[in-house]
Write an enzyme that holds these catalytic residues in place. Structure first.
Site, PDB file in Angstrom:
ATOM      1  N   ASP A 185      -0.353   1.928   7.979  1.00 29.98           N
ATOM      2  CA  ASP A 185      -1.596   1.524   8.620  1.00 29.98           C
ATOM      3  C   ASP A 185      -2.685   2.552   8.332  1.00 29.98           C
ATOM      4  OD1 ASP A 185      -0.416  -0.742   9.667  1.00 29.98           O
ATOM      5  OD2 ASP A 185       0.346   0.372  11.414  1.00 29.98           O
ATOM      6  N   HIS A 200      -0.292  -2.309   3.087  1.00 33.75           N
ATOM      7  CA  HIS A 200      -0.505  -2.501   4.516  1.00 33.75           C
ATOM      8  C   HIS A 200       0.730  -3.058   5.220  1.00 33.75           C
ATOM      9  CE1 HIS A 200      -2.918  -2.180   7.967  1.00 33.75           C
ATOM     10  NE2 HIS A 200      -4.104  -2.433   7.418  1.00 33.75           N
TER      11      HIS A 200
END
Lengths: 345, 411
Positions: free
Chosen positions: B366, B362
């Site tokens: 995304d 992350h």
């Protein structure tokens, strides 16, 4: 010094029935005396050996028993009287020629290397040179560079010569008697620091064959090969290390030519580690040659590089401390053993 | 001229991969300045300039594997000539000797890979069938000596008796590979904020096509098809084909796709280089070679992987959440293809279904991009047009073209 099970059987008979401890020089004298009594062709040639009885008293009293025709004082002319010895041997006599210091044997190399060593091969054994060249070498007591050398490698190198370097009175006597009876020219190197050492020698007659090493101390962890005056030093080192639980096998080849490779190789196969100790300088020494044989025949059994403890590549200094620094000491042997057995943890 | 050397960080490290050059050839460098970033089995680390000067020559590019303690570049000090030692040597050496098959210059490199072991230790290890790579040497210089082998045998025996004695626990020390896996995955799991996306894929068409191709004598596996579809998706989504550093993302130019391969007591991730540019047949062949090599402990390290596919489908696993293979930014977990009752068009139907799980870093990726990427794989698998067109390119005969048509008509 304790003898081991591999020793000549005579020693056990003697020590059980008739224990007797004599000096190295006395053992040699007995060997000469017995052989001269047994065989009239045996006679002695050398500097100061008759009336003086030898610098180290090895030939003391022999003039009285055998007379000036068999115990002959020579002039200081090594090449001449060694040549006379070779000639006498060619006629069937068994001369024992003494060179006072092995350092002086450089004067007789032609007689030994080109004549004595070669003749039986060049004549298809029509003649032989059954001569013993007695001499003594090694450092000790500050005799400086010209009286302290260990020159066995020079004779070891020349085919046709046998070479004995006994370390104990027992070995000295048994090997000297075999040397006198041998049809090969034998170079018999004694050590000036060993003459006064004592050890058990049986009164009964015995011979020690050439080419048979002696395990002076059995052990399992490491093989120490040493001869002449390096043997007592190695045994002391082995005893110090035994206190730490390091179990060392000490092998004395006793004769360097012929060399009992089998006993050495078998021992290394058992212990997997080898340290060779020689008093002679490292360069071109017998130790390197023994190491090469072991590499050849026991490579897969070696657990560490073979360590050689040897004299420094230098003429022996006169100064006693420097002399000591040039010659392997007990502590050097112990250090080499530790290197061979080293672990990093 | 001074050499820039790859330092050895960690005891067992013998090689490292150059991740990035921070300085270009010809650029000025200051003492202590970071000029490159390299990565070993265990960790990434920085290489600093040892002196002020100019980065005269870079010997190894990014992605290349280099030996530790070997030069990777030269720094020219003020007032020195332009020529680096390597250039000077190249000029001095006659051309013939440079082309000699037994180049002496490469010999020492092999030597450094040698396991140091005494002859006695080797002999016993051979006799007892003990792998020296798993033994730590305690002799001088780390040499494996007889005692190390004897202790290993004793430990094995102790472990054996321990396992036969019912109430004894068995102690299994990490092998080098186990240690490597442990370090890498711990580091990944501790440092990467993973998130997972799951998507079902209808594999009915793939299975039918695969079966048709198989009947033609081609040994394409479902896994090969998934690998190809993934490689195509990676080419379309470069954000997913990246290495992640603390403060940056490196979008990799090539798609070097790693496929997790299980080996005895561990796993390896052999790589299919430029997988997006290769046809299915080639991918299938390389995968087979890679698997075979990995089982013999060999791996081509020329191409550092940029993405990893891991499959447990053959064990009937429907879905699992994988751990990212550092320094990559994502990994795809492939579940089993199974018959499921699903809505199909307006009917209730039995279809060949498969579940994909994508783990992403992350820090770099995304949810939207990851979702688009995963959907691209799904659509390529469900609508075979793109895959079949690569197949036709690789097999440009009418007969094989027919395979595709037949497959579609089979549906």
């Amino acid at each position: 010094m304790s003898e081991t099970a591999r020793e000549h059987p005579a020693v056990q008979k003697a020590s059980s029935g008739n224990p007797r401890s004599i000096m190295y020089r006395e053992a040699l004298r007995e060997a000469l005396l017995e052989e001269m009594r047994r065989d009239a062709s045996v006679f002695l040639l050398g500097e100061g050996i008759a009336r003086r009885g030898g610098s180290y008293k090895v030939t003391e009293g022999l003039l009285n028993e055998f007379g000036p025709k068999r115990v002959i004082d020579t002039p200081l002319a090594e090449a001449t009287f060694t040549g006379a010895g070779v000639g006498a041997a060619l006629t069937g006599m068994r001369p024992v020629v003494e060179i006072l210091f092995i350092d002086f044997s450089m004067l007789i190399l032609d007689q030994i290397a080109n004549q004595a060593a070669k003749l039986q091969f060049m004549t298809n054994k029509q003649c032989s040179v059954p001569m013993v060249l007695r001499t003594q070498g090694g450092a000790g007591n500050g005799l400086a560079a010209q009286h302290s050398q260990s020159l066995e490698a020079i004779f070891y190198h020349i085919p046709g010569l046998h070479l004995a370097m006994p370390a104990t009175p027992y070995d000295a006597k048994g090997l000297m008697k075999s040397a006198i009876r041998s049809d090969f020219p034998v170079v018999f190197i004694e050590h000036k620091l060993l003459y006064m050492t004592e050890g058990e020698v049986p009164e009964e007659e015995y011979l020690i064959p050439f080419g048979e090493a002696s395990i002076k101390r059995p052990g399992n962890d490491l093989t120490l090969v040493a001869w002449s005056n390096m043997l007592p030093r190695s045994l002391k080192a082995a005893e110090s290390l035994a206190e730490e639980g390091i179990d060392i096998e000490v092998v004395d080849p006793r004769t360097l030519v012929p060399l009992d490779k089998k006993t050495i190789v078998d021992s290394v196969r058992k212990t997997q580690h080898l340290v060779i100790v020689q008093e002679a300088v490292r360069r071109g020494g017998v130790a390197s040659d023994i190491a090469s044989y072991v590499h050849e025949e026991a490579f897969d059994y070696l657990d560490a590089p073979i360590e050689i403890v040897a004299g420094l590549n230098t003429p022996i200094p006169y100064n006693l401390s420097l002399e000591k620094a040039c010659i392997p000491q007990e502590v050097d042997i112990i250090e080499a053993v530790r290197r061979a057995l080293a672990r990093t943890v | 001229m001074i050499e820039v050397i790859v330092p050895q960080v960690g005891q067992d490290i013998s090689t490292a991969v150059i991740l990035e050059w921070k300085k270009k050839q010809g650029e000025e460098v200051a003492k202590g300045e970071v000029i490159a970033e390299v990565e070993s089995d265990k960790a990434a680390f920085e290489v600093e300039a040892e002196a002020d000067g100019v980065l005269a020559e870079i010997l190894h590019g990014e992605g290349e594997e280099v030996e530790v303690f070997r030069p990777i570049a030269y720094i020219r000090l003020a007032g020195e000539s332009d020529q680096t030692p390597r250039q000077a040597a190249a000029e001095a050496a006659p051309a013939a000797s440079r082309r000699a098959p037994l180049d002496r210059g490469t010999a020492p490199i092999r030597e450094e890979h040698r396991i140091l072991a005494s002859p006695a230790a080797r002999r016993l290890a051979h006799k007892q069938d003990i792998d020296l790579t798993n033994i730590r040497g305690t002799g001088p210089g780390g040499r494996i000596i007889l005692a190390d082998i004897e202790e290993a045998i004793a430990a094995c025996k102790a472990a054996d008796t321990a396992s036969t004695a019912s109430d004894q626990d068995t102690l299994v020390p990490f092998t080098r590979m186990r240690q490597w896996i442990a370090d890498r995955l711990t580091s990944s799991n501790l440092t990467i904020p993973h998130f997972h996306l799951t998507l079902d894929v209808d594999m009915t068409e793939v299975m039918a096509w695969r079966n048709t191709v198989r009947r033609r004598g081609e040994t394409i596996t479902v896994n090969d098809i998934i690998v190809k579809a993934t490689a195509m998706a990676l080419a379309a989504f470069p954000q997913m084909n990246a290495h992640v550093k603390e403060d940056k993302i490196i979008l990799k130019k090539h798609v070097h796709l790693g496929v997790v391969t299980s080996v005895e007591d561990g796993l390896m991730v052999p790589v299919i280089p430029d997988a997006d540019k290769k046809g299915l047949k080639t991918i299938s062949a390389i995968t087979r070679q890679n698997t075979e090599a990995a089982r013999h402990g060999q791996m081509n390290l020329d191409y550092p992987g940029t993405f990893t596919v891991s499959s447990l489908g053959m064990f009937g696993i429907r879905q699992f959440t994988p751990i990212i293979n550092l320094p990559q930014c994502a990994i795809l977990a492939v579940g089993t293809v199974e018959k499921r009752v699903v809505p199909f068009k307006t009917e209730i139907s039995v279809r060949d279904m498969m579940t994909l799980t994508l783990a992403s870093d992350h820090r770099a990726v995304d949810g939207v991009v990851a979702s688009q990427f995963l959907n691209k794989i799904k659509s390529d698998l469900e609508n075979l047009n793109a895959l079949i067109s690569t197949w036709i390119q690789e097999n440009p005969t009418t007969e094989t073209e027919g395979v595709g048509r037949n497959a579609r008509s089979d549906l």
